[in-house]
Design a protein around this motif. Structure first.
Motif, mmCIF file in Angstrom:
data_model
loop_
_atom_site.group_PDB
_atom_site.id
_atom_site.type_symbol
_atom_site.label_atom_id
_atom_site.label_comp_id
_atom_site.label_asym_id
_atom_site.label_seq_id
_atom_site.Cartn_x
_atom_site.Cartn_y
_atom_site.Cartn_z
ATOM 1 N N ASP A 386 0.823 -1.195 0.000
ATOM 2 C CA ASP A 386 0.000 0.000 0.000
ATOM 3 C C ASP A 386 0.867 1.259 0.000
ATOM 4 O O ASP A 386 2.104 1.194 -0.004
ATOM 5 C CB ASP A 386 -0.994 -0.012 1.173
ATOM 6 C CG ASP A 386 -0.343 0.080 2.547
ATOM 7 O OD1 ASP A 386 0.838 0.487 2.639
ATOM 8 O OD2 ASP A 386 -1.024 -0.260 3.542
ATOM 9 N N VAL A 445 -4.451 -3.035 -3.751
ATOM 10 C CA VAL A 445 -4.812 -1.804 -3.051
ATOM 11 C C VAL A 445 -5.431 -0.843 -4.054
ATOM 12 O O VAL A 445 -4.846 -0.564 -5.109
ATOM 13 C CB VAL A 445 -3.586 -1.178 -2.371
ATOM 14 C CG1 VAL A 445 -3.967 0.138 -1.684
ATOM 15 C CG2 VAL A 445 -2.990 -2.149 -1.353
ATOM 16 N N VAL A 451 -8.873 -1.950 0.139
ATOM 17 C CA VAL A 451 -8.226 -3.168 -0.354
ATOM 18 C C VAL A 451 -9.262 -4.054 -1.036
ATOM 19 O O VAL A 451 -10.307 -4.365 -0.440
ATOM 20 C CB VAL A 451 -7.554 -3.931 0.810
ATOM 21 C CG1 VAL A 451 -6.878 -5.197 0.295
ATOM 22 C CG2 VAL A 451 -6.536 -3.041 1.521
#
Length: 652
Positions: A386, A445, A451
């Motif tokens: 991420d 992501v 997510v």
């Protein structure tokens, strides 16, 4: 694992009962029709990485003894989706299973043979008597000794019948792609020179190759790998893979330094491979092709934690890996992060130095958060980084979404966002603590920081929002989606799209991200394997192990056996937990906990003979580590059992 233990008691094998048979040309089999053959029952479920290892271990034996040995795969499902006969037929084709398979959705045959773990092997002699119970993987060497013994015994008795077995090959169903695993977007300039909008690199897992597709998902721009199963480096037409899975595109500076652009998780070869897109060449980066097991030698009882953060071998080609399933780039670690599904751990690979390290997971199978070296994973199969440099993990066997939180110093802590444990799953949206997934394999992501999850056995794409701590559904009705990726080819202002690898339809598809996600609640569930009734108080645990003929327990550094025991919830075990030598243990179970799971890991080390003149194992002897992890669901009741007997390697 199991042992070869022969006693005077002869136990007749139970009949094979189930819903249907596969790979028999429509015929039903029974033990009477198999009389005269050595029958090997392989209790498996297609989600289980250890079961997939066993399928490969058995292939040479099936070929060598094709006229006397009949393997019967007894498919006893863990997850609800695995009870779907269409999904099972696809799995039998996907994994190229070339023996009869009994569909056992209600676990009738599983119960009849008192199986307690996936995989379990049971050997039945030509007269229909059980001669061995084996749990786990790694039994090929022992079977290679046992089978000739049974052949000799029953040829002498006249009870062995040679000839073809009952296997009938099914019709193949795939097209250009065959059970694709993962996909990777190649921006313009990194892939095919004609792909001005970029292209997609796909692991064509069932064809043992990589395929580069245009953004229409129909035009093939390039292929990498001959399509023949195996391991070979070289150019695009001669290289060989064995069920490749995850892909990651290295940063351009790293690719220029190393000479390769893409790192590939070559799962069944137990290797990491590198692909140069400019030259179309493949090289092996890490892995010696030998499936990783825990270390042998003096440190075998207390090796956990010793290797965290340290380079495993000076030479990356000397490292043993185990079913690497996905890979992603970590900017904080400046390394490729690897989901090492076969040992329930997370590794890293540093392209610049070639260093391979363990960075999370102690090798026990389950769901446990905390410091990386103490955490548990269960067949992690999807990874994504991420914006904060943390790594999200699709932890398939716990039906969980996990996260590696990496601080600026590179220290890692494991957290769980969704998921409860090995036997809990379902299809439920809402607050994350109550939400359920079913064997997810992919994760990505989204631009807003949420997510997306390829919720494989629910046939859906799910969304977890860290800001609200909730789960929703973006799409459903997919056929075993194995990966999900944000589409990078959109023009400014266009509605966002996801690219989903739809494994059982052998294709990639575009899926829009809806402005308002669905809220689904089809319930939470637990694996319907039976719970063992046990009484509160003392429980005598015995794990049976007998070394195969020609092997001796390796006692050069003390007791070569070990038990490691814990429980969920922890309060279930009053005493008897922890790690110590020996295969006998008295546990004390709480009277205040109605049910739970006992987590039991058994190990035994044995080496090949002959012994030297002093009766000792010579230094050059080949040694074997037998290991099995059990998760035993238990129900506490006053009239329950006070003994629990498991087979690591047991003979009857």
């Amino acid at each position: 694992m199991t042992e070869t233990v022969r006693t005077h008691l002869r136990v007749r094998a139970s009949e094979l009962v189930g819903r249907n048979w596969l790979n028999t040309g429509g015929k039903s089999l029974d033990l009477e029709s198999l009389r005269g053959k050595i029958v090997l029952l392989d209790f498996w479920t297609f989600c289980c990485i250890n079961c997939l290892h066993v399928l490969d271990e058995l292939r040479p034996l099936e070929q060598q003894y094709s006229d006397v040995l009949v393997t019967v795969g007894v498919h006893s499902p863990k997850f609800e989706h695995e009870a779907d006969p269409v999904a099972l037929a696809a799995a039998v084709e996907r994994y190229e299973i070339r023996h009869p398979v009994l569909d056992d959705p209600e676990l009738d045959t599983w119960k009849a043979y008192t199986a307690r773990a996936w995989p379990t092997l049971v050997v039945i002699d030509p007269e229909g008597y059980i001669v061995a119970h084996l749990s786990g993987e790694g039994h090929a060497d022992g079977l290679a000794v046992l089978i000739p013994e049974l052949i000799a015994e029953h040829e002498a008795k006249g009870t062995l019948h040679r000839g073809d077995g009952p296997y009938v090959a099914p019709e193949p169903t795939s097209g250009t792609l065959r059970f694709p695993g993962k996909a990777l977007f190649l921006p313009a300039g990194r892939g095919d020179a004609t792909a001005e909008a970029g292209s997609w690199l796909v692991t064509d897992t069932g064809h043992h190759r990589l395929v580069e597709l245009s953004t229409d998902f129909a035009t093939v721009l390039a292929t990498y790998g001959s399509g023949e199963k195996g391991h070979a480096d070289g150019d695009a037409s001669s290289a060989r893979f064995n069920e490749p899975q995850g892909l990651v595109l290295l940063p351009e500076a790293i690719a220029a330094e190393t000479g390769y652009d893409v790192v590939i998780a070559d799962s069944v070869n137990h290797r990491l491979r590198g692909l140069s897109l400019a030259h179309g060449t493949v090289r092996t980066l890490a892995g010696n092709g030998v499936q990783r097991l825990l270390e042998m030698g003096p440190a075998r009882v207390n090796e956990e934690g010793a290797a965290y953060g340290a380079r495993l071998e000076a030479d990356p080609l000397a490292v043993s890996l185990s079913s690497p399933w996905d890979v992603t780039w970590s900017g904080k670690l400046n390394a490729v992060v690897v989901a090492m599904a076969g040992v329930h751990q997370i590794f890293s690979f540093e392209p610049a130095s070639g260093a391979v390290k363990i960075i999370a997971g102690n090798g026990l199978e389950g769901l446990l958060d905390g410091p990386a070296a103490e955490s548990w994973f269960a067949q992690s199969s999807g990874l994504a980084e991420d914006a904060d440099g943390n790594i999200w993990v699709a932890d398939s066997e716990t039906s969980a979404l996990r996260k590696l939180v990496i601080d600026d110093a590179g220290s890692i802590t494991v957290e769980s966002a969704v998921g409860k444990g090995l036997f809990d799953f379902g299809f439920r949206d809402g607050p994350a603590a109550e939400a359920r997934l079913q064997h997810p394999l992919g994760v990505t992501v989204l631009p807003d920081g949420s997510v997306a999850i390829a919720d494989t056995y629910n046939g859906a794409v799910r969304r977890y929002d860290p800001a609200t701590g909730t789960v929703s559904t973006l799409a459903r009705g997919l056929s075993e989606p194995s990966d999900v990726i944000v589409d990078h080819t959109q023009v400014a202002g266009a509605e966002p799209l996801l690219v989903v690898v739809e494994a059982n339809k052998h294709q990639l598809v575009y899926v829009p991200i809806p402005k308002e996600a669905q809220q689904v609640d089809e319930g939470a569930a637990q694996t319907h394997r039976p719970k063992s009734p046990v009484a509160p108080g003392p429980l005598e645990l015995t794990v049976r192990f007998t070394a195969p003929t020609g092997q001796k327990l390796d006692d050069r550094w003390g007791d070569p056996t070990q038990l490691k025991i814990s429980s969920t919830p922890p309060e279930l075990l009053v005493s008897g937990g922890g790690t110590s030598v020996g295969l006998l243990r008295t546990l004390e179970l709480s009277s205040d906990v109605p049910e739970g799971v006992l987590h039991i890991t058994a190990r035994a080390a044995a080496c090949d003979g002959p012994e030297d003149a002093d009766g000792e194992i010579p230094d050059h002897a080949a040694c074997h580590l037998y290991q099995q992890d059990w998760g035993i669901p238990v129900l506490l009741q006053p009239d329950g059992d006070t003994e629990l007997v498991l087979d690591l390697r047991g003979m009857d």
